[in-house]
Structure formats: C-alpha cells, structure tokens
Design a protein around this motif. Structure first.
Motif, PDB file in Angstrom:
ATOM      1  N   GLU A 165       0.883  -1.074  -0.052  1.00 43.66           N
ATOM      2  CA  GLU A 165       0.066   0.084   0.016  1.00 43.66           C
ATOM      3  C   GLU A 165       0.772   1.338  -0.104  1.00 43.66           C
ATOM      4  OE1 GLU A 165      -3.119   0.638  -0.522  1.00 43.66           O
ATOM      5  OE2 GLU A 165      -4.118  -1.444   0.236  1.00 43.66           O
ATOM      6  N   HIS A 239       0.925 -11.154   5.381  1.00 45.85           N
ATOM      7  CA  HIS A 239       0.364  -9.996   5.452  1.00 45.85           C
ATOM      8  C   HIS A 239       0.695  -9.104   6.603  1.00 45.85           C
ATOM      9  CE1 HIS A 239      -2.496 -10.588   8.776  1.00 45.85           C
ATOM     10  NE2 HIS A 239      -2.274 -11.924   8.355  1.00 45.85           N
ATOM     11  N   CYS A 241      -1.282  -6.909   8.879  1.00 45.65           N
ATOM     12  CA  CYS A 241      -2.560  -6.407   9.314  1.00 45.65           C
ATOM     13  C   CYS A 241      -3.608  -6.185   8.170  1.00 45.65           C
ATOM     14  CB  CYS A 241      -2.515  -4.925   9.787  1.00 45.65           C
ATOM     15  SG  CYS A 241      -1.512  -4.840  11.396  1.00 45.65           S
ATOM     16  N   CYS A 242      -3.622  -7.475   7.402  1.00 44.71           N
ATOM     17  CA  CYS A 242      -4.764  -7.350   6.177  1.00 44.71           C
ATOM     18  C   CYS A 242      -5.010  -8.734   5.927  1.00 44.71           C
ATOM     19  CB  CYS A 242      -4.305  -6.566   5.054  1.00 44.71           C
ATOM     20  SG  CYS A 242      -2.614  -6.921   4.356  1.00 44.71           S
ATOM     21  N   GLU A 243      -5.360  -9.728   7.086  1.00 45.33           N
ATOM     22  CA  GLU A 243      -5.438 -11.004   6.715  1.00 45.33           C
ATOM     23  C   GLU A 243      -6.630 -11.501   5.414  1.00 45.33           C
ATOM     24  OE1 GLU A 243      -6.370 -15.212   9.273  1.00 45.33           O
ATOM     25  OE2 GLU A 243      -6.803 -13.315  10.307  1.00 45.33           O
ATOM     26  N   GLU A 244      -7.559 -10.608   5.458  1.00 45.60           N
ATOM     27  CA  GLU A 244      -8.712 -10.820   4.372  1.00 45.60           C
ATOM     28  C   GLU A 244      -8.193 -10.535   3.048  1.00 45.60           C
ATOM     29  OE1 GLU A 244     -11.541 -12.547   4.801  1.00 45.60           O
ATOM     30  OE2 GLU A 244     -10.896 -12.625   6.919  1.00 45.60           O
ATOM     31  N   LYS A 245      -7.207  -9.606   2.930  1.00 46.74           N
ATOM     32  CA  LYS A 245      -6.676  -9.212   1.627  1.00 46.74           C
ATOM     33  C   LYS A 245      -5.619 -10.520   1.263  1.00 46.74           C
ATOM     34  CE  LYS A 245      -4.822  -5.020   1.241  1.00 46.74           C
ATOM     35  NZ  LYS A 245      -3.819  -4.005   1.429  1.00 46.74           N
ATOM     36  N   ASN A 277       1.716  -1.155   6.659  1.00 46.63           N
ATOM     37  CA  ASN A 277       0.366  -1.428   7.012  1.00 46.63           C
ATOM     38  C   ASN A 277      -0.205  -1.693   5.391  1.00 46.63           C
ATOM     39  OD1 ASN A 277      -1.927  -1.748   8.629  1.00 46.63           O
ATOM     40  ND2 ASN A 277      -2.913   0.083   7.953  1.00 46.63           N
ATOM     41  N   GLY A 278      -1.059  -3.238   5.429  1.00 43.82           N
ATOM     42  CA  GLY A 278      -1.647  -3.241   4.208  1.00 43.82           C
ATOM     43  C   GLY A 278      -0.668  -4.138   3.229  1.00 43.82           C
TER      44      GLY A 278
END
Length: 286
Positions: A165, A239, A241-245, A277-278
C-alpha cells in the motif's frame, strides 16, 4: 549427525514450525523513535503498526550483531544451517558470517559444521527454505549435500513477489536503491515487485488500484509456474494487518495456479516494518 536450523527473525513463523525443537531465531531490532524492541516471539503486529502509523518519521531496524549469532551457535547439534535475509537489503548475512568466524575463534577445537545461506529474499522464502532443510535433515541428508541442494533450491526453485500500500519506509530507508529513478516517480500507482536472482528488488508490474494490482500479481505468478506442477508446492502469503486481503490474494493465485499447500501468515517485525500497513508478500516453491 544432529542438526539445527538458525534463522534471523525475517523468517516468518509458519504453522509447521510450531512444534520444532531444533530451530532458533536470532532477532533483529526494531526502532520507532525512542521505542525499541526485539523482533522476537513477543512481537505484536497490531500494536507495532499502530505505533508506526502515529509516528511522524519512519521506523528503523538493526541487524543482529556477530556476538548474537555466535551465541546462537552455542548449542548441542553438530551441524548448523543458518538462513538470513538477502544481503542486498540488510547487513544480517555478513553479520552471520562474522558470527561464524567469532565462534571459530572462541572454539578452536570445535568440529561443528556451520553454513550460512543467503536466502536472496525474506519472509516466506526463508520459511520455505527452513522447511526444506527440515525435510532433508530429518531424512538424514549429509552436510555437503544439504548445502548444495538448498543453495540450488533457493536460487532456482523459489520465488517472491510483493505488493504494498505504501513504499515510504522502503524508499526512506534506502531499500529501493536498485530501482530506476523513473519508477520512483510513479509511487501513486500500486506496484508489483519481485525478488531477482541476485537478491535485489525489481519491478514486475503495476496498476492504478490495489485489487487490480493483486489480480496482475496473480497472473504474473501463474505465468511464472506455467510449466510446473504446483499441486505439491508451497505457497506462503505474508500480510501486515490485512488477513482478508491475504486470503483474497491466495484465492486469486490458486484460481490460476492451484498450489497444493497454502498458508497465510502474519509478517514478522522486520517484514511488517518494510511492507508497511496493508502490505502483502507472496513466496512459493516451484
């Protein structure tokens, strides 16, 4: 002969490693202004990233000292296999080599065999390399064969891509020195980078939005393994802090290249620092 794996803390800890008794992690140091912690098993990614986001400057990192490596070699095993982040992005590899020399000086009669592997990468590549060493070591592979096999494995049978990001920390810490200046002018784009065989960072693709860049990265990876049966290969998606991503990335990749063994992991402290982050890092065997 007994063996031990010794890795720096850039090696993300996979589920497979949970019950290993013959692995040691040598931590790097993380600094956010006056706040300093070791990148060890107590690392709290969420807390760390929240501190980074509140900090007006960029965090810094420091590699383990030769003394720290030499201390890690004070173990009972006869053969030690050391894994470090690429020497192109950190002084950790050279520090480990100095640690070997220091250990030899302090133990001139030792017959312990030690080899330091430059992973030419970080994150999941170190993890996959450690897992390969474990597989071969448990099968009784001799030291010289292990060194040759793992060296070839790192160079020719692993790959790493990442999409972030933000590139601020990488840029401000000088970790993008190998990229052309013209690329740096495009930082508003979401870029896909790859690990080169020299252990540097190279631009592999770009797009105007993260989701589009993720799709592009999946296509690049699928093309990279188009002649490989990946049904028994390992895919590790790291990842920050973006487990869903990360799950989305794994799904996009596996829709095109069905890796047989997939794991989503939280980035270590060092990788959290530079991926920011991300950030997403994709590592795989091939």
């Amino acid at each position: 002969m007994s063996y031990r794996i010794i890795a720096d803390s850039c090696c993300d800890r996979t589920a497979r490693m949970a019950d290993w008794t013959n692995i040691t992690f040598v931590p790097l140091t993380l600094e956010i202004g006056d706040y300093r912690i070791l990148d060890d098993e107590s690392f709290d990614q969420d807390d760390y990233i929240s501190r980074v986001l509140e900090y007006k400057d960029v965090p810094r990192t420091a590699c383990p000292s030769p003394d720290a490596w030499a201390s890690a070699f004070e173990c009972d095993e006869d053969e030690l296999y050391v894994i470090t982040i690429t020497d192109k992005l950190s002084g950790t590899y050279n520090s480990a080599l100095q640690g070997v020399e220091l250990y030899r000086e302090e133990h001139p009669d030792s017959t312990k065999k030690i080899h330091v592997f430059n992973s030419l990468a970080t994150a999941g590549i170190e993890s996959i390399t450690a897992e390969k060493i474990k597989e071969l070591g448990d099968a009784g592979t001799d030291f010289d064969t292990m060194v040759d096999t793992i060296g070839d494995f790192i160079l020719n049978h692993t790959a790493l891509y990442f999409c972030l990001e933000s590139l601020d920390v990488l840029k401000k810490n000088g970790r993008l020195f190998a990229l052309a200046a013209s690329i740096l002018k495009k930082l508003k784009l979401k870029m896909v980078f790859e690990r080169t065989q020299e252990g540097n960072i190279s631009l592999a693709g770009q797009d105007i939005a993260m989701n589009r860049a993720i799709v592009k990265m999946a296509g690049i990876i699928a093309e990279n393994v188009k002649d490989v049966d990946v049904s028994d290969k390992r895919l590790v998606v790291t990842h920050v802090c973006c487990e869903e991503k990360a799950k989305l990335v794994a799904d996009k990749i596996c829709a095109l290249a069905p890796f047989g063994d997939v794991e989503i992991v939280k980035a270590s402290g060092l990788n959290s620092t530079y991926a920011s982050n991300g950030g997403i890092i994709v590592s795989y065997s091939k």
